[in-house]
Every structure is written in structure tokens, then in C-alpha cells.
Design a protein around this motif. Structure first.
Motif, PDB file in Angstrom:
ATOM      1  N   ASN A 191       0.839  -1.197   0.000  1.00 12.42           N
ATOM      2  CA  ASN A 191       0.000   0.000   0.000  1.00 12.42           C
ATOM      3  C   ASN A 191       0.880   1.256   0.000  1.00 12.42           C
ATOM      4  O   ASN A 191       1.568   1.543   0.984  1.00 12.42           O
ATOM      5  CB  ASN A 191      -0.909  -0.001   1.235  1.00 12.42           C
ATOM      6  N   ARG A 192       0.870   1.992  -1.101  1.00 12.75           N
ATOM      7  CA  ARG A 192       1.701   3.184  -1.223  1.00 12.75           C
ATOM      8  C   ARG A 192       1.304   4.248  -0.199  1.00 12.75           C
ATOM      9  O   ARG A 192       2.160   4.936   0.372  1.00 12.75           O
ATOM     10  CB  ARG A 192       1.575   3.747  -2.637  1.00 12.75           C
ATOM     11  N   PHE A 233     -19.721  -6.323  -8.934  1.00 12.72           N
ATOM     12  CA  PHE A 233     -18.813  -7.457  -8.762  1.00 12.72           C
ATOM     13  C   PHE A 233     -18.231  -7.469  -7.357  1.00 12.72           C
ATOM     14  O   PHE A 233     -18.112  -8.527  -6.723  1.00 12.72           O
ATOM     15  CB  PHE A 233     -17.701  -7.368  -9.806  1.00 12.72           C
ATOM     16  N   LEU A 234     -17.856  -6.293  -6.865  1.00  6.28           N
ATOM     17  CA  LEU A 234     -17.310  -6.163  -5.507  1.00  6.28           C
ATOM     18  C   LEU A 234     -18.316  -6.639  -4.476  1.00  6.28           C
ATOM     19  O   LEU A 234     -17.971  -7.384  -3.542  1.00  6.28           O
ATOM     20  CB  LEU A 234     -16.929  -4.700  -5.263  1.00  6.28           C
ATOM     21  N   ILE A 235     -19.568  -6.234  -4.611  1.00  7.25           N
ATOM     22  CA  ILE A 235     -20.610  -6.633  -3.656  1.00  7.25           C
ATOM     23  C   ILE A 235     -20.831  -8.136  -3.699  1.00  7.25           C
ATOM     24  O   ILE A 235     -20.908  -8.806  -2.661  1.00  7.25           O
ATOM     25  CB  ILE A 235     -21.922  -5.881  -3.963  1.00  7.25           C
ATOM     26  N   LEU A 236     -20.928  -8.700  -4.888  1.00  9.02           N
ATOM     27  CA  LEU A 236     -21.239 -10.126  -5.044  1.00  9.02           C
ATOM     28  C   LEU A 236     -20.109 -11.038  -4.596  1.00  9.02           C
ATOM     29  O   LEU A 236     -20.342 -12.213  -4.300  1.00  9.02           O
ATOM     30  CB  LEU A 236     -21.580 -10.410  -6.512  1.00  9.02           C
ATOM     31  N   THR A 237     -18.896 -10.519  -4.558  1.00  8.37           N
ATOM     32  CA  THR A 237     -17.737 -11.318  -4.130  1.00  8.37           C
ATOM     33  C   THR A 237     -17.249 -10.955  -2.735  1.00  8.37           C
ATOM     34  O   THR A 237     -16.323 -11.593  -2.227  1.00  8.37           O
ATOM     35  CB  THR A 237     -16.577 -11.150  -5.120  1.00  8.37           C
ATOM     36  N   ALA A 238     -17.839  -9.912  -2.117  1.00  8.68           N
ATOM     37  CA  ALA A 238     -17.420  -9.431  -0.787  1.00  8.68           C
ATOM     38  C   ALA A 238     -15.937  -9.066  -0.790  1.00  8.68           C
ATOM     39  O   ALA A 238     -15.238  -9.254   0.209  1.00  8.68           O
ATOM     40  CB  ALA A 238     -17.720 -10.464   0.300  1.00  8.68           C
ATOM     41  N   ALA A 239     -15.468  -8.548  -1.919  1.00  6.92           N
ATOM     42  CA  ALA A 239     -14.050  -8.213  -2.064  1.00  6.92           C
ATOM     43  C   ALA A 239     -13.759  -6.806  -1.581  1.00  6.92           C
ATOM     44  O   ALA A 239     -14.661  -5.983  -1.406  1.00  6.92           O
ATOM     45  CB  ALA A 239     -13.631  -8.352  -3.527  1.00  6.92           C
ATOM     46  N   SER A 278     -12.009  -3.059  -2.225  1.00  9.30           N
ATOM     47  CA  SER A 278     -12.018  -2.187  -3.393  1.00  9.30           C
ATOM     48  C   SER A 278     -10.841  -2.442  -4.322  1.00  9.30           C
ATOM     49  O   SER A 278     -11.005  -2.618  -5.532  1.00  9.30           O
ATOM     50  CB  SER A 278     -12.022  -0.715  -2.948  1.00  9.30           C
ATOM     51  N   GLY A 279      -9.631  -2.470  -3.774  1.00  9.15           N
ATOM     52  CA  GLY A 279      -8.451  -2.646  -4.600  1.00  9.15           C
ATOM     53  C   GLY A 279      -8.415  -3.996  -5.296  1.00  9.15           C
ATOM     54  O   GLY A 279      -7.925  -4.111  -6.427  1.00  9.15           O
ATOM     55  N   GLU A 280      -8.921  -5.024  -4.626  1.00  6.66           N
ATOM     56  CA  GLU A 280      -8.948  -6.359  -5.227  1.00  6.66           C
ATOM     57  C   GLU A 280      -9.867  -6.383  -6.444  1.00  6.66           C
ATOM     58  O   GLU A 280      -9.528  -6.966  -7.479  1.00  6.66           O
ATOM     59  CB  GLU A 280      -9.410  -7.377  -4.183  1.00  6.66           C
ATOM     60  N   ALA A 281     -11.050  -5.757  -6.322  1.00  8.76           N
ATOM     61  CA  ALA A 281     -12.001  -5.743  -7.428  1.00  8.76           C
ATOM     62  C   ALA A 281     -11.529  -4.845  -8.561  1.00  8.76           C
ATOM     63  O   ALA A 281     -11.581  -5.220  -9.740  1.00  8.76           O
ATOM     64  CB  ALA A 281     -13.375  -5.295  -6.929  1.00  8.76           C
ATOM     65  N   ARG A 282     -11.065  -3.637  -8.213  1.00 11.64           N
ATOM     66  CA  ARG A 282     -10.629  -2.708  -9.263  1.00 11.64           C
ATOM     67  C   ARG A 282      -9.432  -3.242 -10.036  1.00 11.64           C
ATOM     68  O   ARG A 282      -9.245  -2.950 -11.212  1.00 11.64           O
ATOM     69  CB  ARG A 282     -10.300  -1.347  -8.653  1.00 11.64           C
ATOM     70  N   GLY A 283      -8.588  -4.026  -9.367  1.00  8.27           N
ATOM     71  CA  GLY A 283      -7.396  -4.558 -10.014  1.00  8.27           C
ATOM     72  C   GLY A 283      -7.572  -5.940 -10.609  1.00  8.27           C
ATOM     73  O   GLY A 283      -6.584  -6.556 -11.030  1.00  8.27           O
ATOM     74  N   ALA A 284      -8.798  -6.447 -10.638  1.00 15.86           N
ATOM     75  CA  ALA A 284      -9.043  -7.801 -11.154  1.00 15.86           C
ATOM     76  C   ALA A 284      -8.570  -7.922 -12.603  1.00 15.86           C
ATOM     77  O   ALA A 284      -8.767  -7.019 -13.421  1.00 15.86           O
ATOM     78  CB  ALA A 284     -10.526  -8.132 -11.061  1.00 15.86           C
ATOM     79  N   ARG A 285      -7.951  -9.059 -12.916  1.00 11.75           N
ATOM     80  CA  ARG A 285      -7.463  -9.334 -14.260  1.00 11.75           C
ATOM     81  C   ARG A 285      -8.144 -10.585 -14.807  1.00 11.75           C
ATOM     82  O   ARG A 285      -8.471 -11.508 -14.051  1.00 11.75           O
ATOM     83  CB  ARG A 285      -5.951  -9.517 -14.261  1.00 11.75           C
ATOM     84  N   ARG A 329      -1.845  -9.409  -4.221  1.00 15.57           N
ATOM     85  CA  ARG A 329      -2.938  -8.430  -4.272  1.00 15.57           C
ATOM     86  C   ARG A 329      -3.883  -8.563  -3.084  1.00 15.57           C
ATOM     87  O   ARG A 329      -4.894  -7.866  -3.019  1.00 15.57           O
ATOM     88  CB  ARG A 329      -3.723  -8.572  -5.587  1.00 15.57           C
ATOM     89  N   MET A 330      -3.556  -9.438  -2.155  1.00 14.53           N
ATOM     90  CA  MET A 330      -4.389  -9.622  -0.968  1.00 14.53           C
ATOM     91  C   MET A 330      -3.772  -8.928   0.238  1.00 14.53           C
ATOM     92  O   MET A 330      -2.550  -8.884   0.374  1.00 14.53           O
ATOM     93  CB  MET A 330      -4.566 -11.112  -0.669  1.00 14.53           C
ATOM     94  N   LYS A 331      -4.605  -8.419   1.106  1.00 13.04           N
ATOM     95  CA  LYS A 331      -4.133  -7.685   2.285  1.00 13.04           C
ATOM     96  C   LYS A 331      -3.245  -8.547   3.165  1.00 13.04           C
ATOM     97  O   LYS A 331      -2.228  -8.072   3.686  1.00 13.04           O
ATOM     98  CB  LYS A 331      -5.339  -7.167   3.086  1.00 13.04           C
ATOM     99  N   ARG A 332      -3.620  -9.825   3.357  1.00 15.41           N
ATOM    100  CA  ARG A 332      -2.853 -10.720   4.227  1.00 15.41           C
ATOM    101  C   ARG A 332      -1.687 -11.376   3.504  1.00 15.41           C
ATOM    102  O   ARG A 332      -0.917 -12.110   4.112  1.00 15.41           O
ATOM    103  CB  ARG A 332      -3.771 -11.794   4.807  1.00 15.41           C
ATOM    104  N   GLY A 333      -1.552 -11.124   2.192  1.00 19.30           N
ATOM    105  CA  GLY A 333      -0.467 -11.730   1.440  1.00 19.30           C
ATOM    106  C   GLY A 333      -0.657 -13.206   1.190  1.00 19.30           C
ATOM    107  O   GLY A 333       0.319 -13.937   0.975  1.00 19.30           O
TER     108      GLY A 333
END
Length: 392
Positions: A107-108, A225-231, A233-240, A257-261
Motif C-alpha cells: 500500500n503506497r 462485482f465487488l458486492i457479489l464477491t465481498a471483495a 475495493s483494490g482487489e475488485a478494481r485490479g481484477a485481471r 494483491r491480498m491484504k494478508r499476502g
């Protein structure tokens, strides 16, 4: 060996080494520059330690420094290490620690606020002082003005100050006890405010979903998508797209890309798959690309402010994007009556102590799939007023 005198030092011009006794020498270089040298034995080896230029370090001070360093050497220490410790200021130590930690932070913003908090609340009080001169009282004076006014900030600053001293001790730059440890009983207990990210009540979600579905923006699809996956913000916006397995109905979020690594598998319900179908073809890499491209004309993820703008256009307020994770968690407990460990696993939260986590190798994926399928039906209004009991 005759002792040096102040007048004798001023009179000497010839290059060479002039002894004062007990290992202290006046060195005159080829250019006539005069400096002090201490010859002593450190850890069984002969060493030469510079004590400074003669014009700036008087004879009496040079003798006292030599005495102190010889004593350190006799007691098994290293005078040079002691000298470096005495010259390392808190601000320099904090900057060194920050530079070492920087590559480990994803996280910058956190990286920026870490050093900014030190510069704002610690450095003005003792930043330019050597570490060994800073006491618990100094740190207390720095924390007291913000301890009750900004309790969360103050606790973070205390932790970061403590980390600086721990790092310096581990690096051999500081040899005393951590002065932050002396503040345990000096600061008052401040109760947590209990404030959390504002969340939309789970009972209001189907109506919000209908309003969200009327929006054409890519931000609206990403929020769905964020709501349906309970993700997050950064995880959903950065989805590939490379992370999405449409056939297996799984979103594989990599560890980086996960908070806990830790890598996280997300089961995709039918409404989530429908969202993906609507955005298919927008970009070959990012699932939810920003409308603004990079300078090299490459796609990039949307900014973290995109949802705030969406809420404003929808005329909605009183909740945050992150709060939808709480909306899901409350629904899982109050409506679906899901087991705690399943609901927490869906949020990629750790549960239990370290021993329990060591033995709990399963990510409860199939049980989470049942829960997320029910969540998708509820969020989109397909479940109507029926309460689904998810105990799979």
C-alpha cells in the motif's frame, strides 16, 4: 614520552605522528593539516580511531575522548560502534527503517503516512537528537498532545517510534532499553470509539442493487462485482482476466494483491458471472479498466475515488465502499445464519489462534460457494422475502 602542550601543538609544522601518551597522537599531514588519532586494541586487533581535527578538538577534549574510548575497548566494546551510535539521530534512524520496510509494503499510501506521521509528531520533538539521548519522558511529551485528541494516530506513532528503537538495537546502532516500553502506565487508557466503516444495512441492499443496475458506468459494474464477491475495493478494481476461471466459476486472487499476502479463491455466483459477461471485451488484461489510459496508452485500473463519484451521481450517502463487506457479514450472520468460520473465510479473514490456523488447511471453498450463491440471490432480489438458511 613527553606530553603535548597547547603551544607545542601550535608550533609544530613538520608532517608526522607526535605522541601524547596512552595511545593518543597528533597527526600532521603533508599539507600541514592536524588531527587526533587514538591507537588502541579492539577485540585483539590494533586499531586507529580518528578523534577529529585539532583546530576543532582541543587537547583536553582529545585526551578525554581517548580515555573514554580506551575504557570501552578494555571492557570488550568497540569505540567505533559507540561513536556511530552517538551520531545516529532519531530522524536518520527512522528514515533508514522506512527505506528497509518500503519494499515490503503493497500500500503506497501506508508507506507515505508511516514516514509522514514520524515527521509530524516525533521529529519536531527529538528528531535531530542522537538515539541514546532520547528518554521515555521525551516520547511522552511528543505523544501527550495527540493521545486523547487523535488516539488512533497517537497509537500508530507510538508503535512506529518503538519500531525505530527496536531496529536500531537489532542493527547494533543502539544498546539501551527501548524507551517506549517505559510508557505503559504513563499514558491514560483511551477507549476505542467503536467507529467502523459506514455500511449499507443489509435489508436495504436489494433496493440499492436495483438503483445500481440502472447505471451504465463501468464503475457500477465493478461495484456490483465487488458486492457479489465481498471483495475489497483494490482487489475488485485490479481484477485481471487471467485470474478468472469462468468454466470453474472461480476468481483466483494472487497473494500479492491480498491484504494478508495469501492467495484467495473466490467462488463466483451466477450474478457475478453475468457482470463479467457485460464487461467482456473492454480490455484484454483488466476486467474493469479505467476510462483514462496511461501515457503509453495502456489500460490501467480505476482509481480508489471512482466509487465515491458513483455514489454522488446516484444521490446516495451514509455508507462507504468498504462497508459492503460489513453488509455481507451482517447478512451472513442475521439472515443466512452461516457458520462464523465460513463467513470470515469469505472475507479472507484469519480466524482462530496460530495453532488453530496451522491445522485448519482447508479454505472451506465449497461451503463458501453455497454461501455466496445465496448472497447473490439475495443481493439481486431473486430471493424475495425468503430467508435462506446457509449451513453447508
Amino acid at each position: 614520552m613527553a606530553k603535548l602542550t597547547v603551544k607545542g601543538i601550535e608550533a609544530k609544522r613538520e608532517p608526522g605522528m607526535y605522541g601524547d601518551g596512552d595511545g593518543l597522537y597528533l597527526r600532521i599531514g603533508p599539507t600541514g593539516a592536524k588531527s587526533w588519532i587514538l591507537r588502541t586494541v579492539v577485540h585483539g586487533r590494533r586499531r586507529e580511531l580518528g578523534l577529529g581535527p585539532a583546530p576543532l578538538v582541543p587537547l583536553a577534549e582529545a585526551r578525554e575522548l581517548a580515555r573514554q574510548y580506551r575504557k570501552i575497548a578494555r571492557q570488550g566494546g568497540d569505540p567505533d560502534t559507540k561513536r556511530r551510535q552517538e551520531s545516529l539521530t532519531f530522524a536518520k534512524a527512522a528514515a533508514k527503517l522506512h527505506a528497509q520496510l518500503l519494499p515490503t509494503w503493497k500500500n503506497r499510501k501506508h508507506a507515505e503516512t508511516w514516514l509522514a506521521s514520524i515527521e509530524a509528531y516525533a521529529n519536531p520533538h527529538f528528531g535531530n537528537r542522537p538515539l541514546h539521548t532520547i528518554t521515555s519522558a521525551d516520547i511522552l511529551r511528543a505523544l501527550e498532545p495527540i493521545w486523547t485528541a487523535k488516539p488512533e494516530t497517537a497509537k500508530r506513532v507510538r508503535q512506529r517510534i518503538s519500531a525505530v528503537f527496536d531496529w536500531a538495537r537489532g542493527a547494533g546502532q543502539y544498546s539501551e532499553a527501548n524507551p517506549v516500553d517505559g510508557l505503559t502506565k504513563a499514558l491514560p487508557v483511551v477507549k476505542a470509539s467503536g467507529d467502523h466503516m459506514a455500511a449499507l444495512p443489509w435489508g436495504d441492499l436489494p433496493a440499492f442493487w436495483a438503483q445500481l443496475g440502472a447505471r451504465d458506468a463501468i464503475a457500477a459494474r465493478c461495484l456490483e462485482f465487488l458486492i457479489l464477491t465481498a471483495a475489497r475495493s483494490g482487489e475488485a478494481r485490479g481484477a485481471r482476466w487471467a485470474e478468472i476461471d469462468l468454466e470453474a466459476r472461480v476468481w483466483n486472487v494472487p497473494a500479492e494483491r491480498m491484504k494478508r499476502g495469501i492467495a484467495h479463491r473466490v467462488p463466483l455466483c451466477e450474478p457475478a458471472l453475468s457482470v463479467l459477461k457485460t464487461v467482456r471485451g473492454l480490455d484484454a488484461d483488466f476486467v474493469f479498466p479505467s476510462v483514462q489510459r496511461s501515457k503509453s496508452n495502456e489500460a490501467r485500473p480505476m482509481s480508489d475515488m471512482v466509487f465515491k463519484g458513483l455514489f454522488k451521481r446516484m444521490g446516495r450517502e451514509g455508507f462507504t465502499t468498504h462497508g459492503f463487506r460489513s453488509t455481507f457479514r451482517d447478512w451472513a450472520s442475521e439472515s443466512a445464519h452461516a457458520d462464523r468460520e465460513v463467513a470470515e473465510a469469505a472475507l479472507a479473514h484469519a480466524t482462530g489462534n496460530a495453532v488453530e490456523r496451522a491445522y485448519a488447511r482447508s479454505d472451506l471453498f465449497e461451503r463458501r460457494r453455497a454461501l455466496m450463491d445465496a448472497w447473490g440471490r439475495y443481493a439481486t432480489g431473486e430471493a424475495g422475502q425468503v430467508v435462506e438458511m446457509v449451513r453447508a
